[in-house]
Design an enzyme around this catalytic site. Structure first.
Site, PDB file in Angstrom:
ATOM      1  N   LYS A   3       0.719  -1.299   0.089  1.00 54.99           N
ATOM      2  CA  LYS A   3      -0.026  -0.133  -0.061  1.00 54.99           C
ATOM      3  C   LYS A   3       0.808   1.083  -0.258  1.00 54.99           C
ATOM      4  O   LYS A   3       0.565   2.030  -0.858  1.00 54.99           O
ATOM      5  CB  LYS A   3      -0.976  -0.016   1.266  1.00 54.99           C
ATOM      6  CG  LYS A   3      -1.925   1.255   1.084  1.00 54.99           C
ATOM      7  CD  LYS A   3      -2.808   1.032   2.532  1.00 54.99           C
ATOM      8  CE  LYS A   3      -3.756   2.196   2.639  1.00 54.99           C
ATOM      9  NZ  LYS A   3      -4.665   2.160   3.969  1.00 54.99           N
ATOM     10  N   GLU A  16      11.209  -4.088   3.742  1.00 53.28           N
ATOM     11  CA  GLU A  16      10.944  -5.852   3.615  1.00 53.28           C
ATOM     12  C   GLU A  16      10.642  -6.097   1.918  1.00 53.28           C
ATOM     13  O   GLU A  16      11.281  -6.806   1.270  1.00 53.28           O
ATOM     14  CB  GLU A  16      10.154  -6.855   4.472  1.00 53.28           C
ATOM     15  CG  GLU A  16      10.514  -6.759   5.916  1.00 53.28           C
ATOM     16  CD  GLU A  16       9.745  -5.650   6.703  1.00 53.28           C
ATOM     17  OE1 GLU A  16       9.379  -4.639   6.077  1.00 53.28           O
ATOM     18  OE2 GLU A  16       9.631  -5.880   8.002  1.00 53.28           O
ATOM     19  N   GLY A  19      -4.584  -2.130   5.566  1.00 62.39           N
ATOM     20  CA  GLY A  19      -3.886  -3.192   5.086  1.00 62.39           C
ATOM     21  C   GLY A  19      -4.236  -4.553   5.483  1.00 62.39           C
ATOM     22  O   GLY A  19      -4.572  -5.346   4.612  1.00 62.39           O
ATOM     23  N   ARG A  20      -4.867  -4.692   6.955  1.00 62.08           N
ATOM     24  CA  ARG A  20      -5.084  -6.054   7.377  1.00 62.08           C
ATOM     25  C   ARG A  20      -6.812  -6.287   6.945  1.00 62.08           C
ATOM     26  O   ARG A  20      -7.252  -7.252   7.138  1.00 62.08           O
ATOM     27  CB  ARG A  20      -5.001  -6.084   8.915  1.00 62.08           C
ATOM     28  CG  ARG A  20      -5.439  -4.825   9.465  1.00 62.08           C
ATOM     29  CD  ARG A  20      -4.984  -4.687  10.901  1.00 62.08           C
ATOM     30  NE  ARG A  20      -5.654  -3.523  11.641  1.00 62.08           N
ATOM     31  CZ  ARG A  20      -5.179  -2.439  11.663  1.00 62.08           C
ATOM     32  NH1 ARG A  20      -3.769  -2.144  10.883  1.00 62.08           N
ATOM     33  NH2 ARG A  20      -5.479  -1.311  12.348  1.00 62.08           N
ATOM     34  N   GLU A  57      -3.422  -6.109  15.495  1.00 63.56           N
ATOM     35  CA  GLU A  57      -2.827  -4.523  14.857  1.00 63.56           C
ATOM     36  C   GLU A  57      -4.056  -3.606  15.172  1.00 63.56           C
ATOM     37  O   GLU A  57      -4.045  -2.484  15.112  1.00 63.56           O
ATOM     38  CB  GLU A  57      -2.362  -4.795  13.698  1.00 63.56           C
ATOM     39  CG  GLU A  57      -1.535  -3.641  13.029  1.00 63.56           C
ATOM     40  CD  GLU A  57      -0.706  -3.866  11.913  1.00 63.56           C
ATOM     41  OE1 GLU A  57      -1.298  -3.777  10.770  1.00 63.56           O
ATOM     42  OE2 GLU A  57       0.448  -4.427  11.978  1.00 63.56           O
ATOM     43  N   HIS A  98      -1.804 -32.108  20.542  1.00 64.51           N
ATOM     44  CA  HIS A  98      -0.204 -32.800  21.167  1.00 64.51           C
ATOM     45  C   HIS A  98       0.528 -31.813  21.476  1.00 64.51           C
ATOM     46  O   HIS A  98       1.911 -32.189  21.142  1.00 64.51           O
ATOM     47  CB  HIS A  98       0.102 -34.004  19.766  1.00 64.51           C
ATOM     48  CG  HIS A  98      -1.007 -34.739  19.448  1.00 64.51           C
ATOM     49  ND1 HIS A  98      -1.238 -36.203  20.098  1.00 64.51           N
ATOM     50  CD2 HIS A  98      -1.952 -34.780  18.555  1.00 64.51           C
ATOM     51  CE1 HIS A  98      -2.311 -36.703  19.626  1.00 64.51           C
ATOM     52  NE2 HIS A  98      -2.856 -35.895  18.795  1.00 64.51           N
ATOM     53  N   LYS A 105      10.257   0.465  12.804  1.00 64.31           N
ATOM     54  CA  LYS A 105      10.734   0.788  11.482  1.00 64.31           C
ATOM     55  C   LYS A 105      11.828   1.965  11.537  1.00 64.31           C
ATOM     56  O   LYS A 105      12.767   1.709  10.772  1.00 64.31           O
ATOM     57  CB  LYS A 105       9.485   1.449  10.558  1.00 64.31           C
ATOM     58  CG  LYS A 105       8.480   0.018  10.265  1.00 64.31           C
ATOM     59  CD  LYS A 105       7.279   0.525   9.380  1.00 64.31           C
ATOM     60  CE  LYS A 105       6.321  -0.279   9.196  1.00 64.31           C
ATOM     61  NZ  LYS A 105       5.239  -0.036   8.398  1.00 64.31           N
TER      62      LYS A 105
HETATM   63  O1  F6P Z   1       2.566  -3.775  10.228  1.00 63.89           O
HETATM   64  C1  F6P Z   1       2.545  -2.499   9.743  1.00 63.89           C
HETATM   65  C2  F6P Z   1       1.792  -2.318   8.586  1.00 63.89           C
HETATM   66  O2  F6P Z   1       1.718  -1.282   7.911  1.00 63.89           O
HETATM   67  C3  F6P Z   1       0.747  -3.071   8.264  1.00 63.89           C
HETATM   68  O3  F6P Z   1      -0.546  -2.261   8.734  1.00 63.89           O
HETATM   69  C4  F6P Z   1       0.727  -3.345   6.569  1.00 63.89           C
HETATM   70  O4  F6P Z   1      -0.169  -4.564   6.234  1.00 63.89           O
HETATM   71  C5  F6P Z   1       2.232  -3.816   6.326  1.00 63.89           C
HETATM   72  O5  F6P Z   1       2.669  -2.984   7.326  1.00 63.89           O
HETATM   73  C6  F6P Z   1       2.580  -3.750   4.982  1.00 63.89           C
HETATM   74  O6  F6P Z   1       2.205  -2.357   4.460  1.00 63.89           O
HETATM   75  P1  F6P Z   1       2.352  -2.252   2.934  1.00 63.89           P
HETATM   76  O7  F6P Z   1       1.241  -2.674   2.422  1.00 63.89           O
HETATM   77  O8  F6P Z   1       2.205  -0.639   2.744  1.00 63.89           O
HETATM   78  O9  F6P Z   1       3.705  -2.572   2.444  1.00 63.89           O
END
Ligand code: F6P
Length: 524
Positions: free
Chosen positions: A181, A187, A242-243, A328, A359, A488
């Site tokens: 987003k 990452e 995002g979630r 979150e 288990h 971050k």
């Molecule tokens: O964990 C923080 C966050 O902003 C989440 O809310 C989001 O889903 C994830 O990192 C990835 O963010 P992006 O889609 O902007 O890469």
């Protein structure tokens, strides 16, 4: 147990149906009086007004002054729905049309790589909500997968996550989706750059990269800067968190993996749960009942966590997605108005696949000295009808674990069993306290006929709305996530310290010590 003895038809009084699911909540520490009190609490905290605000596009995300319109992504309404003065329905429709077009081209073997071969592998590069939702759907609906397309996920910045997937791929037939987003998540951008270097090193002309890269983002300029062809960029919007975004173009790998028609069925299932949540009276509203039960244990019974026991191999990563969705959203200690909470809010979400958990951690559930409410999630029929007899045993395990948590095992029964085994009274006396199962451990059972796109869609929406109900009762904003920013920021600084052996030891003693160890290890 006593509540069952008092009411022989307790199941009928404390169960309900919605959108293809049955919720049995009879095995809870709950009578009609406590339920009425919880419903009154939901009413007093304004659940109906805030629910209306959620669906109507009001800025329910008050700290970012944004709506949270994930429900609009799966709505079939043609009524205009305005955000900042613009009707968003056409944007949603156009994104879905683009998803369908890409699916038609890829499934029709018309999307060709640089050497003229059709795409066989789609790789989603994303993390958090740009990963967990699509992954749980792809895994859960494996029986519905498209024959000639494999979906892969690269999320973590650990090179292992990247290389394990790249080593499986043919660059000529690979299509990468950069899902972010913000298009600023470290990452994801690192992995996307590595994948681009990889595919070029494998012989892909830079002029052909647009055949192998798509992006899904709200930050189009950064995606273009990365080198994505603007025609290959699908939109994300600020009014979808995002979630909560798997229903948007973030769901492209889902549609590519299971087919657009099944993706539409997923949306339809969520839509049916939305309608139930909007229309059902609070006392027979599944997300409301589940949300209130969570509040009941979290705030009145001192529970510290909530377990999801998914009696389905295909739901093995469901917990991962709900962890982000729930923790979150409700992992906050400040109200919407900025005041500190003097009561507990979001619980720790954990769990896993049944029968495996029996288990692993069920010992604590049965005999631990803290009760931990759990949800059993069960599909009655296997997608593999030829092995329904084996699936029956899976279902029997789920039901028996649920019953054991409620009923426990009395000392009289244990003594009788041990005596029948020939143990002496002194042996029985010594062993008895270790064998008692206290019972009275609260648990819900969610049942559906079979795990299919529709029932999965409604299950995911159920938990989205459960989280929302709890946020209303706790008075918090479930749609921002300011808490993830510090980590971050610090990782940028510490990344620099790890990169430069001559960097100043300007951190706290622990961090300086750890950095020293990194450098000495690298040098050894
Ligand atoms: O964990 C923080 C966050 O902003 C989440 O809310 C989001 O889903 C994830 O990192 C990835 O963010 P992006 O889609 O902007 O890469």
């Amino acid at each position: 147990m006593e509540l069952f003895e008092q009411h022989s038809n307790r199941f009928d009084e404390f169960s309900l149906q919605a959108a293809g699911w049955t919720l049995d909540y009879s095995k809870n520490r709950l009578d009609h009086g406590s339920l009425e009190a919880l419903l009154a609490l939901a009413d007093q905290t304004g659940i109906e007004e805030l629910r209306e605000a959620l669906f109507s596009g009001a800025p329910v995300n008050n700290t970012e002054q944004r709506p949270a319109l994930h429900t609009a992504l799966r709505s079939d309404s043609t009524e205009p729905l305005h955000v900042d003065g613009e009707d968003i329905r056409p944007q949603i429709q156009s994104a879905q049309t683009r998803i369908r077009e890409i699916c038609d081209q890829v499934h029709g073997r018309q999307w060709l790589g640089y050497s003229g071969k059709p795409i066989t592998d789609v790789i989603n590069i994303g993390i958090g909500g740009s990963f967990l939702g699509p992954r749980v759907v792809i895994q859960s609906l494996d029986p519905y997968k498209q024959d000639n397309i494999k979906i892969h996920f690269i999320a973590n910045i650990d090179p292992g996550d990247l290389l394990v997937t790249l080593n499986k791929l043919n660059p000529e037939t690979s299509l990468f989706i950069v899902a972010s987003k913000s298009f600023g998540t470290q990452e994801t951008t690192c992995n996307a750059l590595q994948c681009r270097e990889w595919i070029i090193a494998k012989g892909t002309p830079e002029t052909s990269l647009s055949k192998h890269f798509l992006a899904i983002t709200a930050n189009i300029p950064k995606a273009v800067e990365f080198g994505i062809n603007p025609e290959n960029i699908l939109p994300m919007w600020d009014w979808v968190g995002g979630r909560y975004s798997l229903w948007s173009a973030i769901g492209l790998p889902i549609a590519l993996g299971i087919g657009f028609d099944n993706f539409e069925q997923l949306l339809a299932g969520a839509r049916e749960m939305d309608q139930h949540f909007q229309q059902a009276p609070l006392e027979s509203n599944m997300p409301v009942i589940m949300g209130l039960l969570g509040v009941w244990y979290q705030n009145f019974w001192d529970a510290r966590s909530h377990g999801l026991l998914c009696y389905s191999y295909y739901l093995r990563s469901f917990v991962d997605h709900i962890q982000q969705l729930d923790m979150e959203s409700n992992g906050k200690s400040i109200t919407r108005l900025g005041t500190s909470l003097d009561y507990r809010s979001g619980s720790v979400i954990w769990g896993g696949e049944g029968c495996n958990g029996q288990h692993a951690y069920h010992q604590l559930l049965h005999q631990g000295n803290q009760h931990t409410p759990v949800d059993f999630i069960v599909a009655l029929l296997s997608p593999h009808s030829e092995l329904q007899e084996q699936h029956r045993i899976l279902v029997a395990n789920a039901f028996s674990q649920s019953q054991a948590l409620m009923s426990g095992k009395s000392s009289d029964l244990i003594c009788a069993e041990l005596a029948a085994q020939g143990l002496e009274p002194t042996q029985i006396e010594a062993l008895l306290p270790h064998k008692i199962i206290p019972g009275n451990r609260p648990n819900n059972t969610l049942l559906t006929r079979t795990l299919d796109p529709h029932s999965l869609g409604s299950l995911l929406a159920l938990y989205e709305h459960k989280v929302f109900v709890q946020s209303v009762v706790w008075g918090i904003n479930p749609f921002d996530q300011w808490g993830v920013e510090l980590g971050k920021q610090l990782s940028d600084t510490l990344g620099d310290r790890l990169q430069d052996p001559e960097a100043p030891a300007d951190q706290d003693s622990s961090t300086n010590g750890l950095i020293r160890l990194y450098h000495s290890t690298l040098d050894s």
